[in-house]
Write a protein that holds these residues in place. Structure first.
Motif, PDB file in Angstrom:
ATOM      1  N   TYR A 121     -22.599  42.593  -9.383  1.00  0.00           N
ATOM      2  CA  TYR A 121     -22.790  42.373 -10.295  1.00  0.00           C
ATOM      3  C   TYR A 121     -22.268  41.420 -11.152  1.00  0.00           C
ATOM      4  CZ  TYR A 121     -26.936  45.487  -9.373  1.00  0.00           C
ATOM      5  OH  TYR A 121     -28.452  45.500  -9.635  1.00  0.00           O
ATOM      6  N   ARG A 145     -15.811  52.735 -18.455  1.00  0.00           N
ATOM      7  CA  ARG A 145     -15.457  51.859 -18.634  1.00  0.00           C
ATOM      8  C   ARG A 145     -15.340  51.103 -17.658  1.00  0.00           C
ATOM      9  NH1 ARG A 145     -16.231  50.264 -23.964  1.00  0.00           N
ATOM     10  NH2 ARG A 145     -15.313  47.803 -23.804  1.00  0.00           N
ATOM     11  N   GLY A 146     -16.236  50.107 -17.595  1.00  0.00           N
ATOM     12  CA  GLY A 146     -16.719  48.872 -16.315  1.00  0.00           C
ATOM     13  C   GLY A 146     -15.485  47.928 -16.341  1.00  0.00           C
ATOM     14  N   SER A 151     -21.426  48.157 -26.783  1.00  0.00           N
ATOM     15  CA  SER A 151     -22.172  47.519 -27.942  1.00  0.00           C
ATOM     16  C   SER A 151     -23.701  46.870 -26.826  1.00  0.00           C
ATOM     17  CB  SER A 151     -21.901  46.143 -28.479  1.00  0.00           C
ATOM     18  OG  SER A 151     -21.395  45.633 -27.047  1.00  0.00           O
ATOM     19  N   PHE A 152     -23.723  47.476 -25.080  1.00  0.00           N
ATOM     20  CA  PHE A 152     -25.314  47.260 -25.057  1.00  0.00           C
ATOM     21  C   PHE A 152     -26.397  45.964 -25.579  1.00  0.00           C
ATOM     22  CE2 PHE A 152     -23.470  51.363 -24.188  1.00  0.00           C
ATOM     23  CZ  PHE A 152     -22.877  50.786 -22.138  1.00  0.00           C
ATOM     24  N   TYR A 174     -19.873  56.461 -22.551  1.00  0.00           N
ATOM     25  CA  TYR A 174     -19.293  55.481 -21.421  1.00  0.00           C
ATOM     26  C   TYR A 174     -19.901  54.523 -23.119  1.00  0.00           C
ATOM     27  CZ  TYR A 174     -20.811  51.161 -19.516  1.00  0.00           C
ATOM     28  OH  TYR A 174     -20.958  49.779 -19.164  1.00  0.00           O
TER      29      TYR A 174
HETATM   30  P1  ADP Z   1     -18.111  45.918 -25.470  1.00  0.00           P
HETATM   31  O1  ADP Z   1     -18.996  45.525 -26.336  1.00  0.00           O
HETATM   32  O2  ADP Z   1     -17.449  47.377 -25.772  1.00  0.00           O
HETATM   33  O3  ADP Z   1     -17.451  44.616 -24.475  1.00  0.00           O
HETATM   34  P2  ADP Z   1     -20.040  45.841 -23.443  1.00  0.00           P
HETATM   35  O4  ADP Z   1     -21.609  46.344 -24.108  1.00  0.00           O
HETATM   36  O5  ADP Z   1     -20.036  44.392 -23.705  1.00  0.00           O
HETATM   37  O6  ADP Z   1     -19.551  46.644 -24.527  1.00  0.00           O
HETATM   38  O7  ADP Z   1     -19.972  46.731 -22.279  1.00  0.00           O
HETATM   39  C1  ADP Z   1     -19.897  47.816 -22.019  1.00  0.00           C
HETATM   40  C2  ADP Z   1     -18.844  48.460 -20.942  1.00  0.00           C
HETATM   41  O8  ADP Z   1     -19.487  47.985 -19.943  1.00  0.00           O
HETATM   42  C3  ADP Z   1     -17.172  47.174 -21.103  1.00  0.00           C
HETATM   43  O9  ADP Z   1     -16.714  48.308 -19.967  1.00  0.00           O
HETATM   44  C4  ADP Z   1     -18.295  46.078 -19.848  1.00  0.00           C
HETATM   45  O10 ADP Z   1     -16.287  45.551 -19.065  1.00  0.00           O
HETATM   46  C5  ADP Z   1     -18.451  46.631 -19.293  1.00  0.00           C
HETATM   47  N1  ADP Z   1     -19.700  45.571 -18.106  1.00  0.00           N
HETATM   48  C6  ADP Z   1     -19.880  44.822 -19.105  1.00  0.00           C
HETATM   49  N2  ADP Z   1     -20.894  44.147 -18.280  1.00  0.00           N
HETATM   50  C7  ADP Z   1     -20.703  45.068 -17.003  1.00  0.00           C
HETATM   51  C8  ADP Z   1     -21.185  44.614 -15.227  1.00  0.00           C
HETATM   52  N3  ADP Z   1     -21.958  43.347 -15.157  1.00  0.00           N
HETATM   53  N4  ADP Z   1     -20.566  45.287 -14.237  1.00  0.00           N
HETATM   54  C9  ADP Z   1     -19.716  46.384 -14.582  1.00  0.00           C
HETATM   55  N5  ADP Z   1     -19.220  46.516 -15.678  1.00  0.00           N
HETATM   56  C10 ADP Z   1     -20.046  45.550 -17.253  1.00  0.00           C
END
Ligand code: ADP
Length: 159
Positions: free
Chosen positions: A123, A87-88, A9-10, A6
């Motif tokens: 969320y 991915r989310g 950037s977190f 998974y």
């Molecule tokens: P990126 O920099 O690749 O966008 P993120 O850290 O922002 O990475 O997010 C990583 C993954 O988690 C992405 O697939 C994003 O769509 C998903 N994501 C972020 N916030 C949420 C949330 N609230 N619910 C579900 N998925 C999420």
């Protein structure tokens, strides 16, 4: 052994990410949460900080491990022996970007499956950037992020 990566950037990890991690950890034997060392976005937290907060937040899941990476996502997946990327998806707006990303991964490594999990409704509004903005303006973000992140955001606020 079913292994997934998974990646993200977190910056910082939110309860939305943790919801995806909790659910993906049920689907796979091993789940690696990969922290991009060099994301395109403007990043607030250092790589060490992002990894440290995530590691604390995922302690409760024995089959989840945090790993940072600076190479291609598909290469990182190969190194750890992952068959899938997780991915989310929050909203339709996420879809276009995730679709483009998945198409690129498919070109680079066709055997790697991309698994998109829909966010839990509670969320669906949550993003790391919104959390940072609210925290910066003094808002309480305790309901949106794990305790370790809330504490770190407060430190930054008062710095
Ligand atoms: P990126 O920099 O690749 O966008 P993120 O850290 O922002 O990475 O997010 C990583 C993954 O988690 C992405 O697939 C994003 O769509 C998903 N994501 C972020 N916030 C949420 C949330 N609230 N619910 C579900 N998925 C999420």
């Amino acid at each position: 052994m079913r292994t997934a990566l998974y990646p993200g950037s977190f910056d910082p990890v939110t309860n939305g990410h943790l919801d995806i991690i909790a659910r993906a950890s049920q689907l796979f034997d091993r789940l690696f949460v990969g922290v991009y060392a060099n994301p395109r976005k403007d990043i607030v937290f250092s790589l060490e900080d992002r990894v440290r907060m995530l590691t604390t937040a995922v302690e409760r899941w024995p089959n989840v491990e945090v790993k940072s990476f600076a190479n291609l996502t598909v290469e990182c997946a190969r190194e750890i022996g992952a068959q899938a990327l997780v991915r989310g998806l929050r909203a339709v707006t996420d879809f276009e970007y995730e679709f483009q990303l998945a198409a690129m991964y498919q070109q680079l490594r066709p055997e790697l499956e991309v698994v998109c999990l829909m966010t839990s409704v509670k969320y669906s509004f949550l993003s790391a950037s919104l959390v940072k903005e609210v925290a910066k303006l003094g808002g309480n973000v305790d309901a949106f992020v794990p305790a370790v992140v809330a504490a770190r955001l407060r430190e930054i606020q008062t710095a």
